[in-house]
Design a protein around this motif. Structure first.
Motif, short mmCIF file in Angstrom:
data_model
loop_
_atom_site.label_atom_id
_atom_site.label_comp_id
_atom_site.label_asym_id
_atom_site.label_seq_id
_atom_site.Cartn_x
_atom_site.Cartn_y
_atom_site.Cartn_z
N HIS A 178 32.40 46.12 41.87
CA HIS A 178 31.86 44.83 42.30
C HIS A 178 30.98 44.98 43.54
O HIS A 178 31.00 44.16 44.45
CB HIS A 178 32.99 43.81 42.56
CG HIS A 178 32.55 42.39 42.47
ND1 HIS A 178 31.99 41.70 43.52
CD2 HIS A 178 32.53 41.53 41.43
CE1 HIS A 178 31.68 40.47 43.13
NE2 HIS A 178 32.00 40.34 41.86
N HIS A 235 31.11 43.43 34.30
CA HIS A 235 30.87 42.98 35.69
C HIS A 235 31.13 44.15 36.66
O HIS A 235 31.56 43.93 37.78
CB HIS A 235 31.77 41.78 35.99
CG HIS A 235 31.35 40.95 37.17
ND1 HIS A 235 30.05 40.58 37.43
CD2 HIS A 235 32.09 40.37 38.17
CE1 HIS A 235 30.00 39.84 38.53
NE2 HIS A 235 31.22 39.70 39.01
N ASP A 255 34.40 34.87 36.22
CA ASP A 255 34.13 36.18 36.80
C ASP A 255 35.32 36.77 37.56
O ASP A 255 36.17 36.05 38.07
CB ASP A 255 32.98 36.07 37.81
CG ASP A 255 31.63 35.95 37.13
OD1 ASP A 255 31.59 35.62 35.93
OD2 ASP A 255 30.62 36.17 37.81
N ASP A 256 35.28 38.08 37.64
CA ASP A 256 36.08 38.91 38.57
C ASP A 256 37.52 39.18 38.12
O ASP A 256 38.23 39.93 38.78
CB ASP A 256 36.11 38.33 40.00
CG ASP A 256 34.72 38.21 40.61
OD1 ASP A 256 33.75 38.67 39.97
OD2 ASP A 256 34.59 37.65 41.70
NI NI Z 1 31.83 38.68 40.74
#
Ligand code: NI
Length: 275
Positions: free
Chosen positions: A147, A143, A92-93
């Motif tokens: 965020h 995603h 993720d991210d």
């Molecule tokens: Ni995340």
């Protein structure tokens, strides 16, 4: 892979049964076959209608691309129901300028495929890394852009987050994401439902969280991933943290040694309920 022989066996059984019925009751069987054919055609028609009925949002404007058919049958997955030793590694991210390429090298050397839940600010910043992720057989998931916590946003704000991120991924890679992961895992059941209806995305959570963002150290992250893994599991890691990348060779090698195989999230979902 392993599913195909099962499907073949089922079909073979169905044919044997059909042959037996044929000998006993020809008129009945003829009707039954016709019904089966009709039923198959009807299913196709229904899914086409559903696709047409999907609200047209700005995300559909990217190169005129239509959204793909929905993945799976559920609004959300934190794992899938299978006894086969498959797990999905998710990152993720990112993408991150140095950590993601280093991770990609590690995955490549072990021929492991993963799924990357990217944030659109990074998607736009590192299009070359995005293309490398796709070129090496990995999967991309949505995603969002900022965020943020989706449960604290209005429906139109969530829609903007997902559509802008979808567009950024398509612009960078030419490939549309097919699943989404809510930041922090924060999402309501109502959001899961309309997001799947509009975008075709199931919301993907996880079954193993090593809490790598708290930076407990590479060996602890690796051990948590290995001890938490079960067939059908979804493993959460963040490829923006250097120590998380440090954990991956050991984590992957231990999981491989235990007999696990790695698939992408949509591949894992395809195994749901299939034994
Ligand atoms: Ni995340």
């Amino acid at each position: 892979m392993r599913l195909h022989p099962t499907v073949t066996v089922l079909k073979t059984r169905a044919h044997s049964l059909a042959a037996a019925l044929f000998a006993l009751a020809l008129p009945f069987l003829a009707g039954s076959c016709a019904n089966q054919k009709k039923k198959g055609m009807k299913d196709t028609e229904v899914s086409a209608t559903q696709e047409n009925a999907r609200p047209q949002g700005p995300w559909n404007a990217v190169d005129g691309n239509r959204l793909p058919t929905s993945v799976g049958t559920k609004d959300s997955y934190s794992k899938v129901n299978t006894s086969m030793p498959f797990v999905a590694l998710t990152f993720d991210d990112g993408p991150h300028a140095t950590n993601t390429p280093r991770l990609l090298d590690i995955l490549k050397s072990r021929n492991v495929k993963a799924t990357f839940y990217v944030v659109a600010t990074n998607t736009r910043r590192y299009p070359e890394i995005m293309r490398r992720i796709v070129a090496e057989g990995h999967e991309i998931g949505n995603h969002t852009v900022t965020h943020g916590n989706l449960t604290k946003m209005s429906e139109s704000e969530v829609r903007k987050e997902l559509s802008a991120s979808h567009e950024a991924i398509v612009a960078a890679t030419g490939v549309a994401p097919r699943t989404m992961r809510p930041p922090y895992g924060a999402i309501t059941s109502s959001q899961k439902s309309w997001i799947r209806r509009e975008f075709g995305y199931p919301s993907i959570l996880w079954s193993v969280d090593p809490e790598d963002w708290k930076k407990p150290g590479a060996s602890i992250v690796a051990n948590r991933l290995v001890s938490g893994a079960r067939p059908g599991g979804i493993l959460l890691v963040h490829d923006i943290h250097s120590a998380s990348i440090d954990a991956m060779p050991s984590a992957i090698d231990q999981l491989l040694a235990k007999g696990f195989q790695f698939v992408t999230v949509t591949q894992l979902i395809a195994m749901d309920g299939k034994g």
